[in-house]
Design a protein around this motif. Sequence first.
Motif, PDB file in Angstrom:
ATOM      1  N   UNK A  72      52.100  62.826 -13.314  1.00  0.00           N
ATOM      2  CA  UNK A  72      50.947  61.955 -13.553  1.00  0.00           C
ATOM      3  C   UNK A  72      50.625  61.181 -12.282  1.00  0.00           C
ATOM      4  N   UNK A  73      49.789  61.797 -11.438  1.00  0.00           N
ATOM      5  CA  UNK A  73      49.390  61.144 -10.193  1.00  0.00           C
ATOM      6  C   UNK A  73      47.958  60.623 -10.365  1.00  0.00           C
ATOM      7  N   UNK A  74      47.852  59.402 -10.877  1.00  0.00           N
ATOM      8  CA  UNK A  74      46.536  58.857 -11.222  1.00  0.00           C
ATOM      9  C   UNK A  74      45.509  58.905 -10.084  1.00  0.00           C
ATOM     10  N   UNK A  75      45.877  58.544  -8.831  1.00  0.00           N
ATOM     11  CA  UNK A  75      44.821  58.491  -7.809  1.00  0.00           C
ATOM     12  C   UNK A  75      44.111  59.826  -7.587  1.00  0.00           C
ATOM     13  N   UNK A  76      44.776  60.944  -7.887  1.00  0.00           N
ATOM     14  CA  UNK A  76      44.123  62.235  -7.646  1.00  0.00           C
ATOM     15  C   UNK A  76      43.731  62.927  -8.947  1.00  0.00           C
ATOM     16  N   UNK A 101      41.352  59.661 -14.397  1.00  0.00           N
ATOM     17  CA  UNK A 101      41.740  58.273 -14.142  1.00  0.00           C
ATOM     18  C   UNK A 101      40.591  57.334 -14.510  1.00  0.00           C
ATOM     19  N   UNK A 152      46.999  56.340 -19.368  1.00  0.00           N
ATOM     20  CA  UNK A 152      46.930  55.304 -18.342  1.00  0.00           C
ATOM     21  C   UNK A 152      46.547  53.953 -18.962  1.00  0.00           C
ATOM     22  N   UNK A 210      57.456  53.664 -13.644  1.00  0.00           N
ATOM     23  CA  UNK A 210      57.908  54.560 -14.707  1.00  0.00           C
ATOM     24  C   UNK A 210      59.410  54.410 -14.992  1.00  0.00           C
ATOM     25  N   UNK A 256      61.939  60.764 -11.985  1.00  0.00           N
ATOM     26  CA  UNK A 256      60.857  61.700 -12.289  1.00  0.00           C
ATOM     27  C   UNK A 256      61.377  63.140 -12.374  1.00  0.00           C
ATOM     28  N   UNK A 312      59.316  65.845 -12.064  1.00  0.00           N
ATOM     29  CA  UNK A 312      58.471  66.684 -11.199  1.00  0.00           C
ATOM     30  C   UNK A 312      58.493  68.149 -11.637  1.00  0.00           C
ATOM     31  N   UNK A 358      55.857  56.263  -7.538  1.00  0.00           N
ATOM     32  CA  UNK A 358      56.139  57.579  -8.159  1.00  0.00           C
ATOM     33  C   UNK A 358      56.088  58.741  -7.156  1.00  0.00           C
ATOM     34  N   UNK A 398      53.510  65.575  -4.482  1.00  0.00           N
ATOM     35  CA  UNK A 398      52.890  66.732  -5.110  1.00  0.00           C
ATOM     36  C   UNK A 398      53.379  68.035  -4.495  1.00  0.00           C
ATOM     37  N   UNK A 446      56.570  68.528  -4.593  1.00  0.00           N
ATOM     38  CA  UNK A 446      57.886  68.660  -5.232  1.00  0.00           C
ATOM     39  C   UNK A 446      58.116  69.936  -6.041  1.00  0.00           C
ATOM     40  N   UNK A 447      57.126  70.454  -6.765  1.00  0.00           N
ATOM     41  CA  UNK A 447      57.402  71.679  -7.524  1.00  0.00           C
ATOM     42  C   UNK A 447      57.609  72.919  -6.639  1.00  0.00           C
ATOM     43  N   UNK A 503      62.705  53.534  -6.364  1.00  0.00           N
ATOM     44  CA  UNK A 503      63.654  53.053  -7.369  1.00  0.00           C
ATOM     45  C   UNK A 503      64.691  54.104  -7.743  1.00  0.00           C
ATOM     46  N   UNK A 504      64.495  55.344  -7.286  1.00  0.00           N
ATOM     47  CA  UNK A 504      65.511  56.370  -7.572  1.00  0.00           C
ATOM     48  C   UNK A 504      66.674  56.267  -6.581  1.00  0.00           C
ATOM     49  N   UNK A 529      46.472  52.379  -5.628  1.00  0.00           N
ATOM     50  CA  UNK A 529      46.366  53.298  -4.498  1.00  0.00           C
ATOM     51  C   UNK A 529      45.119  52.942  -3.682  1.00  0.00           C
ATOM     52  N   UNK A 551      46.361  51.952 -11.445  1.00  0.00           N
ATOM     53  CA  UNK A 551      47.214  52.948 -10.792  1.00  0.00           C
ATOM     54  C   UNK A 551      46.432  53.752  -9.759  1.00  0.00           C
ATOM     55  N   UNK A 552      45.112  53.511  -9.669  1.00  0.00           N
ATOM     56  CA  UNK A 552      44.327  54.259  -8.678  1.00  0.00           C
ATOM     57  C   UNK A 552      43.651  53.313  -7.700  1.00  0.00           C
TER      58      UNK A 552
END
Lengths: 236, 178
Positions: free
Chosen positions: A94-98, A102, A108, A119, A123, A125, B88, B94, B96-97, B136-137, B148, B177-178
């Motif tokens: 959940x990447x809100x800015x993109x 949103x 949200x 969160x 995560x 991912x 996050x 992005x 990461x996968x 935080x991880x 953002x 969050x944006x």
Amino acid sequence: MKSFLLDGERISFEEGETILQAAIRAGKYIPHLCFHPEFRPHGSCKLCTVKIAGRQSASCTRLAAEGLEVESETAELNAERLLLTQMLFVEGNHFCPSCEKSGDCQLQATAYHLGMTSAHFDHFYPNRPVDASHPEYLLDFNRCILCSLCVRASRDVDNKNVFALAGRGIATHLVVNARSGKLGDTDFAATDKAASVCPVGVILKKGKGFSVPIGSRTFDKKEIGEWVDTRLKERT
Amino acid sequence: MARLKVATATLAGCFGCHMSFLAIDERIFELVEHVEFDRSPINDIKKVGECDLGLIEGGLCNSENVEVLREFRKKCRILVAVGACAINGGLPAQRNPIPLSVILDEIYLGEAGIAHGVIPNDPELPLPLNKVHPLHEVVKIDYFLPGCPPSADVIWKFLTDLLAGREPEFGPELLHYD
């Protein structure tokens, strides 16, 4: 008319109504994601959990009854709702800015309502490729919260069965009912109810993008608690 | 009253949160009466000293990011994750996968126009992490400022609450969050 108490306030209900249905009709907000007033309840997100006589119950599936004393806006329940919301955020991407959704996203807006600033958990991912096979719509599974609203809309309103939830437990995921698994190979259409029911940013119309500027989107103008019953007014 | 010592850093971020911090505009004159900057891109001090407050923008994408974050945690009484990437992983996460080796191959070996590409391996370069992580991880984070970037008003509200000895709080108009 019969009634029950929600956080000490008298809420009247009609026979067969659930606590959440009666609360929304009375303009009272109980946080929820998988419930939609036009569909039969699914009872899966658990955000609408309330306390009745010391026991927790999903208010979207619990029938209202005369004289019930229902607690909803308590520190304890809202802390648990926040945890559930945080788990939804880390399970997906959940990447809100993109995200095009949103500002119009119920996940949200619910997180804002609950005061979520992070969160909290690690995560996941997950790797969930986007399905852009349909000419008019795309599916971004990264944002799916498994509310099943598209499943119910496609099955119960569109009579098509385009979507389903497959797998169990943490492996549960949204699938498309085609041999290829691709939306482009189904009879999904832009006019389907399922095309407009997604509360998050999974089912998106192509070519729309960020068409509404920040400041003018649904939840820029209204807190989700003040927005939920607008769905009822649209219906009448 | 002694001025609060504040350090700031950008890890896997775009400096947008620092730009937003500077967008407090003339309020910065009021701020410098109450705070003193330690390590920060604003003054280019490279080493972090003992601080009251550390503001970190960006997530963790390489070993140096982790080192800087741990140093901040050691030196700062209060540590704050500033912005979406710190909270996050944001845009960098992005990737990461996709396995890191696939990404490096694609960029340095497979990209059109690269005839004899090599994957950079200078010992001075920090090694990339397999995945981008939020702060935080890895260490305990005391406060999170989402956005953002978080708007100048969010940063200002946080700093003024903290300076006044109040628990920092954001109303719905500041939480984004944006």
